[in-house]
Design a protein around this motif. Sequence first.
Motif, PDB file in Angstrom:
ATOM      1  N   THR A  63       0.856  -1.187   0.000  1.00  0.00           N
ATOM      2  CA  THR A  63       0.000   0.000   0.000  1.00  0.00           C
ATOM      3  C   THR A  63       0.892   1.238   0.000  1.00  0.00           C
ATOM      4  OG1 THR A  63      -1.709  -1.188   1.232  1.00  0.00           O
ATOM      5  CG2 THR A  63      -1.850   1.215   1.198  1.00  0.00           C
ATOM      6  N   SER A  64       0.830   1.990  -1.081  1.00  0.00           N
ATOM      7  CA  SER A  64       1.707   3.150  -1.253  1.00  0.00           C
ATOM      8  C   SER A  64       1.103   4.396  -0.604  1.00  0.00           C
ATOM      9  CB  SER A  64       1.934   3.421  -2.742  1.00  0.00           C
ATOM     10  OG  SER A  64       2.611   4.645  -2.931  1.00  0.00           O
ATOM     11  N   PHE A  65       1.955   5.167   0.097  1.00  0.00           N
ATOM     12  CA  PHE A  65       1.494   6.435   0.679  1.00  0.00           C
ATOM     13  C   PHE A  65       1.629   7.592  -0.315  1.00  0.00           C
ATOM     14  CE2 PHE A  65       5.879   5.739   2.274  1.00  0.00           C
ATOM     15  CZ  PHE A  65       6.523   6.846   1.732  1.00  0.00           C
ATOM     16  N   ILE A  66       2.061   7.273  -1.549  1.00  0.00           N
ATOM     17  CA  ILE A  66       2.128   8.242  -2.638  1.00  0.00           C
ATOM     18  C   ILE A  66       1.181   7.773  -3.747  1.00  0.00           C
ATOM     19  CG2 ILE A  66       3.637   9.252  -4.421  1.00  0.00           C
ATOM     20  CD1 ILE A  66       4.319  10.242  -1.605  1.00  0.00           C
ATOM     21  N   SER A  67       0.434   8.679  -4.361  1.00  0.00           N
ATOM     22  CA  SER A  67      -0.560   8.279  -5.362  1.00  0.00           C
ATOM     23  C   SER A  67       0.103   7.738  -6.630  1.00  0.00           C
ATOM     24  CB  SER A  67      -1.485   9.453  -5.700  1.00  0.00           C
ATOM     25  OG  SER A  67      -0.755  10.488  -6.313  1.00  0.00           O
ATOM     26  N   GLU A  68      -0.670   6.978  -7.405  1.00  0.00           N
ATOM     27  CA  GLU A  68      -0.085   6.138  -8.455  1.00  0.00           C
ATOM     28  C   GLU A  68       0.633   6.906  -9.558  1.00  0.00           C
ATOM     29  OE1 GLU A  68      -2.896   3.788 -10.630  1.00  0.00           O
ATOM     30  OE2 GLU A  68      -4.428   5.355 -10.624  1.00  0.00           O
ATOM     31  N   ASP A  69       0.195   8.123  -9.874  1.00  0.00           N
ATOM     32  CA  ASP A  69       0.774   8.851 -11.000  1.00  0.00           C
ATOM     33  C   ASP A  69       1.690   9.998 -10.583  1.00  0.00           C
ATOM     34  OD1 ASP A  69      -0.408   7.271 -13.013  1.00  0.00           O
ATOM     35  OD2 ASP A  69      -2.317   8.308 -12.735  1.00  0.00           O
ATOM     36  N   THR A  70       2.159   9.983  -9.335  1.00  0.00           N
ATOM     37  CA  THR A  70       3.089  11.019  -8.872  1.00  0.00           C
ATOM     38  C   THR A  70       4.523  10.624  -9.225  1.00  0.00           C
ATOM     39  OG1 THR A  70       1.638  11.550  -7.006  1.00  0.00           O
ATOM     40  CG2 THR A  70       3.913  12.320  -6.872  1.00  0.00           C
ATOM     41  N   ALA A  71       5.097  11.324 -10.182  1.00  0.00           N
ATOM     42  CA  ALA A  71       6.489  11.050 -10.581  1.00  0.00           C
ATOM     43  C   ALA A  71       7.448  11.858  -9.714  1.00  0.00           C
ATOM     44  CB  ALA A  71       6.691  11.401 -12.045  1.00  0.00           C
ATOM     45  N   MET A  72       8.514  11.209  -9.266  1.00  0.00           N
ATOM     46  CA  MET A  72       9.572  11.904  -8.520  1.00  0.00           C
ATOM     47  C   MET A  72      10.932  11.423  -9.010  1.00  0.00           C
ATOM     48  SD  MET A  72       8.318  12.171  -4.538  1.00  0.00           S
ATOM     49  CE  MET A  72       7.572  10.549  -4.359  1.00  0.00           C
ATOM     50  N   PRO A  73      11.943  12.275  -8.953  1.00  0.00           N
ATOM     51  CA  PRO A  73      13.291  11.855  -9.339  1.00  0.00           C
ATOM     52  C   PRO A  73      13.856  10.883  -8.302  1.00  0.00           C
ATOM     53  CG  PRO A  73      13.096  14.250  -9.223  1.00  0.00           C
ATOM     54  CD  PRO A  73      11.908  13.684  -8.545  1.00  0.00           C
ATOM     55  N   MET A  74      14.510   9.847  -8.777  1.00  0.00           N
ATOM     56  CA  MET A  74      15.088   8.812  -7.905  1.00  0.00           C
ATOM     57  C   MET A  74      16.498   8.459  -8.374  1.00  0.00           C
ATOM     58  SD  MET A  74      12.653   7.813  -5.702  1.00  0.00           S
ATOM     59  CE  MET A  74      10.856   7.860  -5.545  1.00  0.00           C
ATOM     60  N   LEU A  75      17.268   7.902  -7.447  1.00  0.00           N
ATOM     61  CA  LEU A  75      18.637   7.509  -7.765  1.00  0.00           C
ATOM     62  C   LEU A  75      18.976   6.247  -6.986  1.00  0.00           C
ATOM     63  CD1 LEU A  75      21.098   8.639  -9.378  1.00  0.00           C
ATOM     64  CD2 LEU A  75      21.823   9.762  -7.275  1.00  0.00           C
ATOM     65  N   TYR A  76      19.584   5.281  -7.680  1.00  0.00           N
ATOM     66  CA  TYR A  76      20.032   4.075  -6.990  1.00  0.00           C
ATOM     67  C   TYR A  76      21.269   4.413  -6.171  1.00  0.00           C
ATOM     68  CZ  TYR A  76      20.313  -0.985  -6.310  1.00  0.00           C
ATOM     69  OH  TYR A  76      20.307  -2.244  -5.769  1.00  0.00           O
ATOM     70  N   MET A  77      21.385   3.843  -4.987  1.00  0.00           N
ATOM     71  CA  MET A  77      22.441   4.243  -4.054  1.00  0.00           C
ATOM     72  C   MET A  77      23.845   4.100  -4.647  1.00  0.00           C
ATOM     73  SD  MET A  77      23.025   5.617  -1.151  1.00  0.00           S
ATOM     74  CE  MET A  77      21.640   5.408  -0.043  1.00  0.00           C
ATOM     75  N   ASP A  78      24.071   3.066  -5.422  1.00  0.00           N
ATOM     76  CA  ASP A  78      25.398   2.889  -6.045  1.00  0.00           C
ATOM     77  C   ASP A  78      25.779   4.127  -6.856  1.00  0.00           C
ATOM     78  OD1 ASP A  78      24.132   0.338  -5.459  1.00  0.00           O
ATOM     79  OD2 ASP A  78      25.854  -0.603  -6.415  1.00  0.00           O
ATOM     80  N   PRO A  85       9.699  18.524  -7.897  1.00  0.00           N
ATOM     81  CA  PRO A  85       9.721  18.305  -9.344  1.00  0.00           C
ATOM     82  C   PRO A  85       9.489  16.828  -9.688  1.00  0.00           C
ATOM     83  CG  PRO A  85      11.778  19.313  -8.558  1.00  0.00           C
ATOM     84  CD  PRO A  85      11.030  18.873  -7.367  1.00  0.00           C
ATOM     85  N   ALA A  86       9.089  16.599 -10.949  1.00  0.00           N
ATOM     86  CA  ALA A  86       8.945  15.231 -11.446  1.00  0.00           C
ATOM     87  C   ALA A  86      10.242  14.738 -12.091  1.00  0.00           C
ATOM     88  CB  ALA A  86       7.801  15.162 -12.456  1.00  0.00           C
ATOM     89  N   SER A  87      11.021  15.667 -12.635  1.00  0.00           N
ATOM     90  CA  SER A  87      12.307  15.299 -13.238  1.00  0.00           C
ATOM     91  C   SER A  87      13.255  16.493 -13.178  1.00  0.00           C
ATOM     92  CB  SER A  87      12.122  14.828 -14.681  1.00  0.00           C
ATOM     93  OG  SER A  87      11.534  15.837 -15.464  1.00  0.00           O
ATOM     94  N   ILE A  88      14.546  16.207 -13.268  1.00  0.00           N
ATOM     95  CA  ILE A  88      15.602  17.199 -12.999  1.00  0.00           C
ATOM     96  C   ILE A  88      16.584  17.256 -14.170  1.00  0.00           C
ATOM     97  CG2 ILE A  88      17.540  17.761 -11.445  1.00  0.00           C
ATOM     98  CD1 ILE A  88      15.036  17.909  -9.877  1.00  0.00           C
ATOM     99  N   ASP A  89      17.012  18.466 -14.513  1.00  0.00           N
ATOM    100  CA  ASP A  89      18.075  18.666 -15.499  1.00  0.00           C
ATOM    101  C   ASP A  89      19.415  18.731 -14.752  1.00  0.00           C
ATOM    102  OD1 ASP A  89      19.927  19.574 -17.316  1.00  0.00           O
ATOM    103  OD2 ASP A  89      18.847  21.390 -17.876  1.00  0.00           O
ATOM    104  N   ASP A  90      20.264  17.729 -14.993  1.00  0.00           N
ATOM    105  CA  ASP A  90      21.564  17.703 -14.294  1.00  0.00           C
ATOM    106  C   ASP A  90      22.739  17.889 -15.258  1.00  0.00           C
ATOM    107  OD1 ASP A  90      21.457  15.259 -15.570  1.00  0.00           O
ATOM    108  OD2 ASP A  90      21.263  14.068 -13.734  1.00  0.00           O
ATOM    109  N   SER A  91      22.498  18.628 -16.349  1.00  0.00           N
ATOM    110  CA  SER A  91      23.545  18.803 -17.365  1.00  0.00           C
ATOM    111  C   SER A  91      24.755  19.578 -16.837  1.00  0.00           C
ATOM    112  CB  SER A  91      22.973  19.501 -18.605  1.00  0.00           C
ATOM    113  OG  SER A  91      22.323  20.705 -18.253  1.00  0.00           O
ATOM    114  N   THR A  92      24.551  20.470 -15.867  1.00  0.00           N
ATOM    115  CA  THR A  92      25.689  21.231 -15.316  1.00  0.00           C
ATOM    116  C   THR A  92      26.687  20.298 -14.632  1.00  0.00           C
ATOM    117  OG1 THR A  92      24.231  23.134 -14.964  1.00  0.00           O
ATOM    118  CG2 THR A  92      26.359  23.178 -13.854  1.00  0.00           C
TER     119      THR A  92
END
Length: 321
Positions: A205-220, A283-290
Motif C-alpha cells: 500500500t503506497s502512501f504516494i498516489s499512483e501517478d506522482t512522478a519523482m526523481p530517484m537515484l540508486y544508491m550505487d 519536481p517530477a524530473s531534474i536537469d543535471d547537465s551542469t
Amino acid sequence: MESYTEKILITGALGQIGTELTNRLVEIHGADNVVASGLDKWQEGISSAGHYERLDVTNTKLVRQVIKDYEITTVYHLASLLSGTSEKQPLFAWKLNLEPLIDFCEMAKEGLIKKIFWPSSIAVFGKGIPKENVGQEVVLNPTTVYGISKMAGEKWCEYYFDKYGVDVRSIRYPGLISWKTPAGGGTTDYAVEIFYKAIEDGKYTSFISEDTAMPMLYMDDAIEATLKLMDAPKESLTVRSSYNLGGMSFTPKQLAEEIRKEIPGFEISYEPDFRQAIADSWPASIDDSTAKNDWKLSYNFGISEMTQDMIKNLRIKLGKN
C-alpha cells in the motif's frame, strides 16, 4: 594540487547514505583514515570505519575535539532529519539541519579542515517552478521545513566559498533507493518499502498516489556521484550552492509494473498520507547537465537495472531466494 593524507570524518555514518559511503571511503582510503560517527553507542561491527565516535553534531565543542584528535582534513556531513520526520519536529529539524553545517564551515574558514561535503535535496524546489526537467538555476521556493533548511544551507555553502574560499561541495539528492540500509523518514521512502513488501507479502500500500512522478537515484550511483564531485578539481566547479542530480524519474505505478516483471503476482494499492502534499511540491524530473559538464556525472542504473538488482539482493538478505 596540494598533497596530504586525507583523514575523513563522516557524520550520520549509520544512516542510509552514510553506511554505504563509509564502506566506499574505507575501500579507497583505508579503515584507519576513516572516522565514522553517529548517535548509537559503540559496538563491535557498528561501522566498517577504523574508528567510531558517538557524536551529537549539535555539540560543537565535542565535534571540534574529534576533528583535532584525529587531525581530520575532510568532513562528509550527512547527519540530518529527513523530510517526513522534519514536518513533525520543525524547530529541531531547523537546528539540526543547519547549525552544524555552519560550524563546519567556520572550522574550514579557520583552517582546521580542508574540505566539506554536505547533501542538499530536491526538497529545495517548490511552488511555481516547472515540474519537468527543472534546471540548475531555478528560483527555490520550498514549502517544507526540510526544504527550507536545505535551501538555507545551500546559501551558507555559497556564502562561505565566496567570502572565505571554504571548499564546501554539495549535491541535491533525489530520492535514494538501497537494499543495504533502510530509509529514514523521507517522502521517497515508498520506493524502498515497496521492494520489501513485494518479496515478503506480494503486495504493498503506497502512501504516494499512483501517478506522482519523482526523481530517484540508486544508491550505487549516488555514492559514485558523491565521490566524483569530491575528487573534481576545485577550478572545474561552477556551482557552489548545490548541484542538481537527476537520476531516473518514475511513478509508483511504473515501479510496480517493473516489479511485476520479477514477481508476476505483485499487487499495489494507494492510500496517500501527509507525504503526498510534500511530493506534490517537488519536481517530477531534474536537469543535471551542469554536473555532467563540470565533473562528468554519469549513471549505471535505470529503473529496470535498479529493480532487478534490488530484488536479487533483497531476496538474499531476507532469506527468500
